[in-house]
Design an enzyme around this catalytic site. Structure first.
Site, PDB file in Angstrom:
ATOM      1  N   ALA A   1       7.170  -1.824   7.040  1.00 20.72           N
ATOM      2  CA  ALA A   1       6.327  -0.812   6.416  1.00 20.72           C
ATOM      3  C   ALA A   1       5.535  -1.515   5.324  1.00 20.72           C
ATOM      4  O   ALA A   1       6.115  -2.101   4.408  1.00 20.72           O
ATOM      5  CB  ALA A   1       7.167   0.312   5.824  1.00 20.72           C
ATOM      6  N   SER A   2       4.229  -1.485   5.417  1.00 20.69           N
ATOM      7  CA  SER A   2       3.382  -2.216   4.473  1.00 20.69           C
ATOM      8  C   SER A   2       3.447  -1.601   3.081  1.00 20.69           C
ATOM      9  O   SER A   2       3.882  -0.466   2.893  1.00 20.69           O
ATOM     10  CB  SER A   2       1.930  -2.216   4.960  1.00 20.69           C
ATOM     11  OG  SER A   2       1.821  -2.861   6.207  1.00 20.69           O
ATOM     12  N   MET A   3       2.993  -2.376   2.093  1.00 22.88           N
ATOM     13  CA  MET A   3       2.879  -1.860   0.740  1.00 22.88           C
ATOM     14  C   MET A   3       1.991  -0.621   0.730  1.00 22.88           C
ATOM     15  O   MET A   3       0.928  -0.616   1.363  1.00 22.88           O
ATOM     16  CB  MET A   3       2.272  -2.919  -0.184  1.00 22.88           C
ATOM     17  CG  MET A   3       3.080  -4.177  -0.332  1.00 22.88           C
ATOM     18  SD  MET A   3       2.180  -5.472  -1.226  1.00 22.88           S
ATOM     19  CE  MET A   3       1.976  -4.694  -2.837  1.00 22.88           C
ATOM     20  N   PRO A   4       2.374   0.439   0.027  1.00 24.92           N
ATOM     21  CA  PRO A   4       1.507   1.621  -0.049  1.00 24.92           C
ATOM     22  C   PRO A   4       0.085   1.300  -0.517  1.00 24.92           C
ATOM     23  O   PRO A   4      -0.875   1.922  -0.044  1.00 24.92           O
ATOM     24  CB  PRO A   4       2.243   2.518  -1.040  1.00 24.92           C
ATOM     25  CG  PRO A   4       3.685   2.160  -0.845  1.00 24.92           C
ATOM     26  CD  PRO A   4       3.690   0.673  -0.593  1.00 24.92           C
TER      27      PRO A   4
ATOM     28  N   ARG B   1       6.666   7.841   2.582  1.00 27.28           N
ATOM     29  CA  ARG B   1       7.065   6.655   3.339  1.00 27.28           C
ATOM     30  C   ARG B   1       8.556   6.681   3.654  1.00 27.28           C
ATOM     31  O   ARG B   1       8.989   6.185   4.698  1.00 27.28           O
ATOM     32  CB  ARG B   1       6.702   5.375   2.568  1.00 27.28           C
ATOM     33  CG  ARG B   1       7.019   4.106   3.349  1.00 27.28           C
ATOM     34  CD  ARG B   1       6.454   2.851   2.728  1.00 27.28           C
ATOM     35  NE  ARG B   1       7.174   2.425   1.549  1.00 27.28           N
ATOM     36  CZ  ARG B   1       7.186   1.162   1.095  1.00 27.28           C
ATOM     37  NH1 ARG B   1       6.512   0.212   1.751  1.00 27.28           N
ATOM     38  NH2 ARG B   1       7.837   0.838   0.000  1.00 27.28           N
TER      39      ARG B   1
END
Length: 410
Positions: free
Chosen positions: A99-102, A37
């Site tokens: 950027a979303s949570m993994p 990421r």
């Protein structure tokens, strides 16, 4: 330890946690290992503190250790404020790209259930990380990603190229899909949807899947829905897999004009009643984890809830989407009863109370007990436990297609 070394170590720890929890499917591990990421995050970013509920600014050039720590953590990271109009290092007013949570990314890719050679359309390119994971897994030639913001799209395209991946990045309105590349085997949306476009159903092969965060205007909570397109290609239906919260599609954002509801101020001739519902009953402090808060938009239809905690008290307001009815209450912790103010032809707090009663009597179901069916004319949400009719019809207005939304028994 240098930042790159710690970057690898921290990523391994996060991936192991996601794999052990079941959020990350084993067949996605190689892609998550190959595509960090951190390669898709800007020098200045704003991680969201899950404990504090606030965003902080972190600069890689000023503090690379902290920057990599957040880049690898299972937290969402804001990458744009106020549709790009924001300047400076402090957080802006409205987060508009991230950027979303993994863990959320992993769960949605798991739900997508891709196969080798599958063609995927992604709605909402954002940083490009999700498109990179798909491209690594399926080959970039099989991935099309659509982003409404040209600046965001160009930055994502550059970051994708920097890691050697070249999916088709389209600048446009993702709610229209991308018919030039249809049909697709899968569509995945990484933006919150209030009116799921029928164009997506039309652009997916029969038997294909649509995975998207969908919700009502009751709150910002979305539920990830996994829809299977029917063999005749005329509809798509499936269940919800869990509650999330995504930034909403720009054309489907909604803000309440309180002055229109209370032109003469509060209480504005409202009638008063009493409620024994508490903030804890309604899940107002933990909307993603509380099962009623996650599904209440399906049960208390055609209204918006705004809530604000200050100390031991939560101010809760309900605004009708069908007229100028409203309701308000201050719910104080430890207090058995609270005064409710209601105005207009609808008694919104009464509707919410009946919805909560139905939910309790139905066994306190979570989002996975509900589903959605999308046709050319209607979006219908349903409850799959037989013998339990939902308490209220849900009528949403002002969506991109204007289609009615209704609630029925599954």
């Amino acid at each position: 330890m240098t930042a790159p070394d710690r970057d690898r170590s921290a990523r391994r720890k996060v991936l192991r946690t996601l794999l052990d929890s079941g959020a990350l499917a084993p067949d996605w591990v190689p892609s998550f290992e190959a595509v960090p990421r951190s390669a898709f995050l800007p020098d200045l970013m704003w991680p969201f503190g899950m404990d504090t509920g606030t965003s902080i600014s972190v600069s890689r050039s000023d503090d690379s250790d902290t920057w990599y720590e957040y880049a690898d953590a299972d937290v969402p990271v804001v990458t744009q404020w106020d549709d790009g109009a924001h300047a400076g290092t402090e957080p802006g007013r409205l987060s508009t790209s991230s950027a979303s949570m993994p863990s959320v990314v992993a769960r949605m890719l798991r739900d997508l259930d891709v196969r080798p050679g599958a063609r995927v359309l992604e709605i909402g390119t954002g940083t490009g990380w999700n498109a990179a994971l798909l491209s690594h897994r399926l080959g970039a030639a099989n991935v099309v990603t659509v982003e409404v913001d040209a600046v965001v799209a160009e930055a994502a395209r550059a970051r994708l190229a920097a890691v050697g991946l070249h999916p088709e990045v389209v600048i446009g309105d993702g709610l229209l899909g991308h018919p030039d590349g249809a049909p697709y085997d899968r569509i995945i949306a990484t933006v919150g949807i209030r009116d799921l476009p029928y164009a997506w159903v039309q652009q997916v092969r029969p038997g294909g899947l649509i995975v998207a965060p969908w919700g009502t205007r009751y709150s910002n909570v979305d539920c990830v829905v996994r829809l299977v397109v029917a063999e005749d290609g005329q509809s798509a239906s499936g269940t919800f897999t869990g509650a999330v919260e995504f930034m909403k599609a720009r054309s489907q954002r909604y803000r309440v004009d309180q002055a229109a509801y209370l032109p003469h101020g509060f209480p504005g001739g409202a009638v008063t009643t009493v409620t024994n519902l508490t903030a804890a009953d309604l899940g107002l402090d933990d909307r993603l984890r509380h099962p009623f808060a996650a599904v209440s938009g399906l049960l208390a239809g055609g209204c918006t809830l705004l809530a604000d905690r200050r100390g031991p008290a939560v101010s809760a307001w309900l605004y009708s989407l069908t007229d100028l009815s409203w309701a308000a209450a201050v719910l104080t912790d430890g207090q058995a009863e609270s005064t409710v103010y209601e105005s207009g032809p609808r008694r919104l707090w009464g509707e919410l109370s009946r919805a909560h009663q139905w939910w309790v009597e139905a066994g306190r179901p979570d989002p996975t007990c509900f589903g959605l069916t999308v046709t050319a004319d209607t979006t219908a949400a349903w409850f799959h436990a037989s013998g339990n009719a939902l308490p209220l019809p849900l009528s949403e207005h002002g969506g991109s297609s204007g289609k009615p939304v209704r609630i029925s028994r599954g």
